[in-house]
Enzyme design. Structure first.
Site, PDB file in Angstrom:
ATOM      1  N   PRO A 157       0.842  -1.191   0.000  1.00 17.70           N
ATOM      2  CA  PRO A 157       0.000   0.000   0.000  1.00 17.70           C
ATOM      3  C   PRO A 157       0.875   1.237   0.000  1.00 17.70           C
ATOM      4  O   PRO A 157       1.804   1.339   0.788  1.00 17.70           O
ATOM      5  CB  PRO A 157      -0.797  -0.099   1.302  1.00 17.70           C
ATOM      6  CG  PRO A 157      -0.239  -1.219   2.063  1.00 17.70           C
ATOM      7  CD  PRO A 157       0.751  -1.949   1.238  1.00 17.70           C
ATOM      8  N   CYS A 158       0.614   2.136  -0.904  1.00 19.51           N
ATOM      9  CA  CYS A 158       1.475   3.316  -1.007  1.00 19.51           C
ATOM     10  C   CYS A 158       0.661   4.574  -1.075  1.00 19.51           C
ATOM     11  O   CYS A 158       0.638   5.266  -2.092  1.00 19.51           O
ATOM     12  CB  CYS A 158       2.398   3.183  -2.209  1.00 19.51           C
ATOM     13  SG  CYS A 158       3.860   2.296  -1.705  1.00 19.51           S
TER      14      CYS A 158
END
Length: 354
Positions: free
Chosen positions: A88-89
């Site tokens: 997740p970014c």
């Protein structure tokens, strides 16, 4: 590559398992997974039969690579065939740029890319697939250093790579969803290629994909879907009453003077594009978000929120796939995932060279 003899896969940041499902449909067996969200862990355990042990419910930063390999049933010196994951970014997602502290690169989630490259280096899989938000490839202050560092770390781990932004709609998914894919193998091995588009149409006012086969539309995808009304599907509040009159495929701009509305409610371009946005049955769905605000679409053309069986169809999950958790948790699990069909097309290309 038959399903029985599929290569061994290990999965990081598994979420509800969209990437994993696609990888299994391409013939691999996901035997170990790491995921910190409890509902997503339970979703994984309900739907994936090849897991050798329970999903490792933990933050990846606290999980040793040896523990993941052991969970997959791999002994000393044994390597997995495939490592997959989509760290997740948030700092690089479109919505992430709005927050100054994220722009300054202070988001702890940024280090999750490094968690992936650490496992890559230590597990030495025969191939890897890394998926992420396409904004990671932007040439700006937040993304460029992070992307350059990621590519450098993959290189230092001894892998050759290729990357491209793929739009899910160009691969038969009834949703426009551009995502970054990076695939690779140890240096000196035959390199896989990313898949070529099977479908095409227009996206954000330009042509995309393979013009010979039109995108799969939301109308086609939702045909025959069996769904009960959900208690939260009515859109109320300050703007909900405006939804019924908006034509399919249009949004809040319907209520502007520029669109000749007799009684304008909104200024031109004063809201996100997805504000009061309705699905067009003749086009793929726009990107479905993990945490939409109360007026963020796409909404069903009938003027209500989408139901879970409908969202699953728009992501290419099978109707039988079971998601665990409350409605907003299910939305987040789906909205964060890779459409399985897109993942399958990428994994098939990787399987060809293994």
């Amino acid at each position: 590559m038959g399903n029985m003899t599929g290569g061994v896969g290990i999965s990081l940041f598994s979420g509800a398992g969209g990437l994993d499902l696609g990888v299994e449909n391409a013939g691999f067996e996901v035997r170990a997974a790491v995921e910190r969200d409890r509902d997503a862990v339970m979703t994984m355990e309900k739907n994936f039969i090849h897991l050798k042990s329970p999903v490792l419910q933990n933050d990846i930063l606290n999980v040793e690579t040896e523990e993941i390999l052991a969970a997959a049933g791999l002994g000393e010196g044994e390597r997995p065939d495939l490592l997959v994951g989509g760290p997740p970014c948030t700092p690089f997602s479109k919505s992430g740029f709005w927050l100054e502290w994220k722009r300054a690169g202070l988001d702890p989630d940024a280090s999750l890319l490094q968690a992936y490259t650490r496992v890559l280096r230590e597990a030495r899989p025969r191939a890897f697939i890394l998926e992420n938000v396409y904004a990671l490839t932007y040439n700006n202050k937040a993304s460029k250093p992070a992307f350059d560092r990621l590519l450098r770390e993959i290189d230092e781990a001894g892998y050759e790579l290729t990357w491209r932004v793929l739009n899910a709609a160009d691969f038969g998914v009834p949703q426009a969803r551009p995502r970054l894919f990076i695939i690779g193998v140890p240096k000196g091995q035959k390199m896989p290629v990313l898949p070529t588009a099977t479908h095409g149409g227009s996206w954000e006012r330009r042509a995309t994909g393979n013009a010979e086969r039109p995108h799969v539309t939301a109308g086609e995808a939702l045909k025959g879907v069996v769904s009960d009304p959900e208690p939260t599907e009515e859109v109320g509040g300050r703007w909900g009453h405006l939804l019924p009159d908006i034509p399919p495929g249009q949004n809040y701009l319907f209520y502007t003077k520029e669109k000749d509305h007799p009684d304008p409610v909104f200024e031109w371009r004063s809201k996100y594009w997805s504000f009061l946005l309705k699905l067009d049955p003749n086009k793929p769905s726009p990107t479905i978000q993990a945490q939409p605000g109360p007026y963020v679409g796409p909404f069903h053309w009938e003027g209500r929120r989408l139901r879970v069986p409908e969202v699953k169809r728009l992501f290419t999950f099978p109707d039988s796939f079971e998601l665990v958790g409350k409605r907003n948790s299910v939305q987040a699990q789906l909205g964060n995932c890779v459409p399985p069909l897109l993942a399958q097309r990428v994994a098939e290309q990787v399987a060809k060279v293994l």
